[in-house]
Design a protein around this motif. Sequence first.
Motif, PDB file in Angstrom:
ATOM      1  N   HIS A   1     -25.672 -10.967 -43.368  1.00  0.00           N
ATOM      2  CA  HIS A   1     -24.982 -11.292 -42.131  1.00  0.00           C
ATOM      3  C   HIS A   1     -24.024 -10.169 -41.748  1.00  0.00           C
ATOM      4  N   VAL A   2     -23.959  -9.899 -40.466  1.00  0.00           N
ATOM      5  CA  VAL A   2     -22.981  -8.967 -39.907  1.00  0.00           C
ATOM      6  C   VAL A   2     -22.381  -9.674 -38.691  1.00  0.00           C
ATOM      7  N   ALA A   3     -21.101  -9.581 -38.535  1.00  0.00           N
ATOM      8  CA  ALA A   3     -20.452 -10.188 -37.371  1.00  0.00           C
ATOM      9  C   ALA A   3     -21.004  -9.559 -36.096  1.00  0.00           C
ATOM     10  N   GLY A   4     -21.153 -10.366 -35.073  1.00  0.00           N
ATOM     11  CA  GLY A   4     -21.699  -9.882 -33.811  1.00  0.00           C
ATOM     12  C   GLY A   4     -20.958  -8.688 -33.245  1.00  0.00           C
ATOM     13  N   VAL A   5     -19.633  -8.641 -33.430  1.00  0.00           N
ATOM     14  CA  VAL A   5     -18.860  -7.496 -32.918  1.00  0.00           C
ATOM     15  C   VAL A   5     -19.196  -6.210 -33.661  1.00  0.00           C
ATOM     16  N   ASN A   6     -19.781  -6.331 -34.851  1.00  0.00           N
ATOM     17  CA  ASN A   6     -20.183  -5.155 -35.627  1.00  0.00           C
ATOM     18  C   ASN A   6     -21.669  -4.844 -35.461  1.00  0.00           C
ATOM     19  N   ASN A   7     -22.293  -5.464 -34.469  1.00  0.00           N
ATOM     20  CA  ASN A   7     -23.718  -5.276 -34.224  1.00  0.00           C
ATOM     21  C   ASN A   7     -23.958  -4.963 -32.734  1.00  0.00           C
ATOM     22  N   PRO A   8     -23.159  -4.078 -32.142  1.00  0.00           N
ATOM     23  CA  PRO A   8     -23.237  -3.891 -30.682  1.00  0.00           C
ATOM     24  C   PRO A   8     -24.509  -3.203 -30.201  1.00  0.00           C
ATOM     25  N   VAL A   9     -25.093  -2.333 -31.013  1.00  0.00           N
ATOM     26  CA  VAL A   9     -26.269  -1.587 -30.540  1.00  0.00           C
ATOM     27  C   VAL A   9     -27.487  -2.504 -30.473  1.00  0.00           C
ATOM     28  N   ALA A  10     -27.746  -3.235 -31.555  1.00  0.00           N
ATOM     29  CA  ALA A  10     -28.881  -4.171 -31.542  1.00  0.00           C
ATOM     30  C   ALA A  10     -28.670  -5.244 -30.474  1.00  0.00           C
ATOM     31  N   ASP A  11     -27.416  -5.671 -30.291  1.00  0.00           N
ATOM     32  CA  ASP A  11     -27.107  -6.659 -29.258  1.00  0.00           C
ATOM     33  C   ASP A  11     -27.453  -6.108 -27.871  1.00  0.00           C
ATOM     34  N   ALA A  12     -27.044  -4.892 -27.595  1.00  0.00           N
ATOM     35  CA  ALA A  12     -27.340  -4.280 -26.297  1.00  0.00           C
ATOM     36  C   ALA A  12     -28.846  -4.139 -26.094  1.00  0.00           C
ATOM     37  N   ILE A  13     -29.547  -3.719 -27.121  1.00  0.00           N
ATOM     38  CA  ILE A  13     -31.005  -3.551 -27.009  1.00  0.00           C
ATOM     39  C   ILE A  13     -31.673  -4.894 -26.741  1.00  0.00           C
ATOM     40  N   SER A  14     -31.239  -5.945 -27.452  1.00  0.00           N
ATOM     41  CA  SER A  14     -31.866  -7.259 -27.267  1.00  0.00           C
ATOM     42  C   SER A  14     -31.628  -7.806 -25.857  1.00  0.00           C
ATOM     43  N   ARG A  15     -30.585  -7.378 -25.218  1.00  0.00           N
ATOM     44  CA  ARG A  15     -30.263  -7.840 -23.865  1.00  0.00           C
ATOM     45  C   ARG A  15     -30.836  -6.914 -22.785  1.00  0.00           C
ATOM     46  N   GLY A  16     -31.551  -5.873 -23.202  1.00  0.00           N
ATOM     47  CA  GLY A  16     -32.121  -4.930 -22.246  1.00  0.00           C
ATOM     48  C   GLY A  16     -31.090  -3.990 -21.654  1.00  0.00           C
ATOM     49  N   LEU A  17     -29.944  -3.863 -22.296  1.00  0.00           N
ATOM     50  CA  LEU A  17     -28.876  -2.981 -21.811  1.00  0.00           C
ATOM     51  C   LEU A  17     -29.010  -1.607 -22.473  1.00  0.00           C
ATOM     52  N   PHE A  18     -30.065  -0.901 -22.124  1.00  0.00           N
ATOM     53  CA  PHE A  18     -30.397   0.357 -22.774  1.00  0.00           C
ATOM     54  C   PHE A  18     -29.386   1.462 -22.470  1.00  0.00           C
ATOM     55  N   GLN A  19     -28.819   1.440 -21.291  1.00  0.00           N
ATOM     56  CA  GLN A  19     -27.799   2.439 -20.961  1.00  0.00           C
ATOM     57  C   GLN A  19     -26.563   2.240 -21.847  1.00  0.00           C
ATOM     58  N   LEU A  20     -26.178   0.996 -22.085  1.00  0.00           N
ATOM     59  CA  LEU A  20     -25.055   0.722 -22.977  1.00  0.00           C
ATOM     60  C   LEU A  20     -25.379   1.184 -24.397  1.00  0.00           C
ATOM     61  N   ALA A  21     -26.592   0.912 -24.859  1.00  0.00           N
ATOM     62  CA  ALA A  21     -26.995   1.365 -26.189  1.00  0.00           C
ATOM     63  C   ALA A  21     -26.907   2.889 -26.278  1.00  0.00           C
ATOM     64  N   SER A  22     -27.295   3.583 -25.216  1.00  0.00           N
ATOM     65  CA  SER A  22     -27.220   5.046 -25.185  1.00  0.00           C
ATOM     66  C   SER A  22     -25.778   5.545 -25.180  1.00  0.00           C
ATOM     67  N   GLN A  23     -24.889   4.793 -24.567  1.00  0.00           N
ATOM     68  CA  GLN A  23     -23.470   5.154 -24.602  1.00  0.00           C
ATOM     69  C   GLN A  23     -22.894   4.947 -26.002  1.00  0.00           C
ATOM     70  N   LEU A  24     -23.322   3.878 -26.662  1.00  0.00           N
ATOM     71  CA  LEU A  24     -22.830   3.591 -28.012  1.00  0.00           C
ATOM     72  C   LEU A  24     -23.375   4.583 -29.037  1.00  0.00           C
ATOM     73  N   VAL A  25     -24.629   5.006 -28.841  1.00  0.00           N
ATOM     74  CA  VAL A  25     -25.285   5.939 -29.758  1.00  0.00           C
ATOM     75  C   VAL A  25     -25.952   7.038 -28.929  1.00  0.00           C
ATOM     76  N   PRO A  26     -25.211   8.101 -28.622  1.00  0.00           N
ATOM     77  CA  PRO A  26     -25.814   9.198 -27.855  1.00  0.00           C
ATOM     78  C   PRO A  26     -27.042   9.750 -28.597  1.00  0.00           C
ATOM     79  N   GLY A  27     -28.109   9.945 -27.846  1.00  0.00           N
ATOM     80  CA  GLY A  27     -29.333  10.486 -28.435  1.00  0.00           C
ATOM     81  C   GLY A  27     -30.298   9.420 -28.936  1.00  0.00           C
ATOM     82  N   ILE A  28     -29.937   8.148 -28.862  1.00  0.00           N
ATOM     83  CA  ILE A  28     -30.835   7.092 -29.324  1.00  0.00           C
ATOM     84  C   ILE A  28     -32.108   7.090 -28.473  1.00  0.00           C
ATOM     85  N   ARG A  29     -33.214   6.861 -29.136  1.00  0.00           N
ATOM     86  CA  ARG A  29     -34.493   6.694 -28.447  1.00  0.00           C
ATOM     87  C   ARG A  29     -34.880   5.226 -28.586  1.00  0.00           C
ATOM     88  N   ILE A  30     -35.241   4.607 -27.482  1.00  0.00           N
ATOM     89  CA  ILE A  30     -35.568   3.185 -27.496  1.00  0.00           C
ATOM     90  C   ILE A  30     -37.017   3.001 -27.075  1.00  0.00           C
TER      91      ILE A  30
END
Length: 181
Positions: free
Chosen positions: A137-166
């Motif tokens: 288990h990981v607290a939701g606040v410590n799982n922001p990238v997977a959370d953003a990806i699951s919600r289709g917020l790819f731009q947010l995921a890219s801001q959280l992890v520059p260079g991420i490929r989705i």
Amino acid sequence: MICDLGWFADCVQLNHGLHFFEDVEWDYEDANFIIFCDASGVGLGFYVPSKLLGFASSIPPNALIPNILFYESLTVASAVAWATELHPPQRRLLVYTDLLDSDEMFHSLRAGEGYNELLLFVTERLIDQHISLRVCHVAGVNNPVADAISRGLFQLASQLVPGIRIGFFEPLQNTLGAVKK
């Protein structure tokens, strides 16, 4: 129950050794590979920090049990399936999920009806590839990238992890309870 025992008998017959699992404990810092998973009301997502990779999927329309526990568990199973295809195989796989019930299901290998297909699939892949899995288990606040990806917020995921490929993945069809023809 008969189906589960048949699966076990097949595994015993096909297994190349006397032991299914190597009974060796390992700590989080000993993991060879780490994946973060999440499911939301709109999609599934997992994130592989060491490879700067993310994977997304829509909620499957034909899920056997249409609830967040099933979707989160399906995401974990899909991430494990992806990881078991890596060469060389990663022997200690650590998967984080922010749903405590999903964590407990994979830890205990006990689940209600409809979830066993996921557990059997994952167990079979782990045995075949000699991989030790820990789902934690990981607290939701410590799982922001997977959370953003699951919600289709790819731009947010890219801001959280520059260079991420989705990329996109299709959830495991054989675990969705679809009628076999």
